[in-house]
Every structure is written in C-alpha cells, then in structure tokens.
Design a protein around this motif. Sequence first.
Motif, PDB file in Angstrom:
ATOM      1  N   GLU A   4     -14.047  52.840  64.180  1.00 13.81           N
ATOM      2  CA  GLU A   4     -13.327  53.667  65.149  1.00 13.81           C
ATOM      3  C   GLU A   4     -13.482  53.133  66.570  1.00 13.81           C
ATOM      4  N   GLU A 134      -5.053  52.817  64.545  1.00 14.35           N
ATOM      5  CA  GLU A 134      -5.372  54.226  64.349  1.00 14.35           C
ATOM      6  C   GLU A 134      -6.361  54.381  63.204  1.00 14.35           C
ATOM      7  N   LYS A 136      -7.205  57.088  61.597  1.00  8.17           N
ATOM      8  CA  LYS A 136      -6.682  58.004  60.575  1.00  8.17           C
ATOM      9  C   LYS A 136      -5.729  57.282  59.629  1.00  8.17           C
ATOM     10  N   GLU A 139      -7.910  55.419  57.196  1.00  6.63           N
ATOM     11  CA  GLU A 139      -8.476  56.339  56.203  1.00  6.63           C
ATOM     12  C   GLU A 139      -7.426  56.733  55.172  1.00  6.63           C
ATOM     13  N   TYR A 140      -6.212  56.972  55.632  1.00  5.44           N
ATOM     14  CA  TYR A 140      -5.128  57.320  54.715  1.00  5.44           C
ATOM     15  C   TYR A 140      -4.862  56.176  53.743  1.00  5.44           C
ATOM     16  N   GLU A 143      -7.667  56.037  51.167  1.00 11.19           N
ATOM     17  CA  GLU A 143      -7.544  57.105  50.173  1.00 11.19           C
ATOM     18  C   GLU A 143      -6.400  56.824  49.208  1.00 11.19           C
TER      19      GLU A 143
END
Length: 171
Positions: A4, A134, A136, A139-140, A143
Amino acid sequence: MEYEEEYKQNRTAMKKLKKEGTMILIIFAGCLAMAVWMLVAFFITQNKMILLSSVLGAAAAVTGFFSAYRKDSALAIAAGVLLLATIAVMFFYDGFSVLGVAELAVFGWFAARNFLNIKKYKWLEQQEGFPQFEPKLREYDMEKAQRNIGDTYAAKTEERQKNSTDSMDEL
C-alpha cells in the motif's frame, strides 16, 4: 499490506508526471508558436538564418510534443538535439541575445525534464499496479484469482462426474 505504501508513492509519482507532462506539452506548443513567429520574421527580413532557425525550432517542437505525448525517449533526445541546433543557429546569427538565452533556459530545461519524465514513466510501467496503483484493485484481482483456483477436492469430484457414466455396461 506493505504494498500500500509503495502504491501510494507510485500513485503520487504518476500524478506528478502527468502534471509535468501537461506543462511540457504546453511549453513545446509555445516553442512551435515561437517557430511560427520566426517564420513570419523570415518573410519580413528575407534572412535565411532566421528561416533555418524557424525550421529547426518547429522540428524540435513537433518531436518534443510527440515525445511527451507518446512517452518515447528517442524522440525526446532528438527534440533536445534539434533544440540545441536551433539555439546554436540563433547564437551564430545574433551573437549573444536575450532571446537566445531565454530560449536555452526555458526550452532546454523542459527538454531535459521531458527525457527524465519519460525515463520515470518507463520505470513506473514496470511496477505492479500500473497505471492506477490502487491497493483495492490489487486485492480484488488476488481474490478473483483465488476464486478461479478453486478447491482441489471439488475439482476432482467434478472431473469424475463428467467422465463417469450412469450405466454399467462395461462390467
């Protein structure tokens, strides 16, 4: 979550590069306007040195503009060389002039910044998360990849069900 902080630094660097890239495009547009102004001066004075510096200035402006737009370092080097040739022609024609020094300072600085920005942009292209940076989004993606891997037991049972037959004719 250590990525991050890296993403934050890369995102900040990308914003700075975009801001400087816009400024460089504006400066090269100004260089093109100066070349057109010198072309008008050629038509007034009919001096071939002014025509030469106008053509070299226009070539430097166009190659510089395209180097900043396409992020091409070879064009940035060519723009710098053409810009130095333009300034050399102006110094040989006029000698030491305020316009030549101002052009050397402004356009030379931005030609060098253009090359450095392209170098930094090429480095950022190699980093993970380019161009948004980004966390997020990363992370997306992780996943999504994990969901696609699936459970090994479920995959084997699904494969057995596909390959099995309901009849016992072979026995």
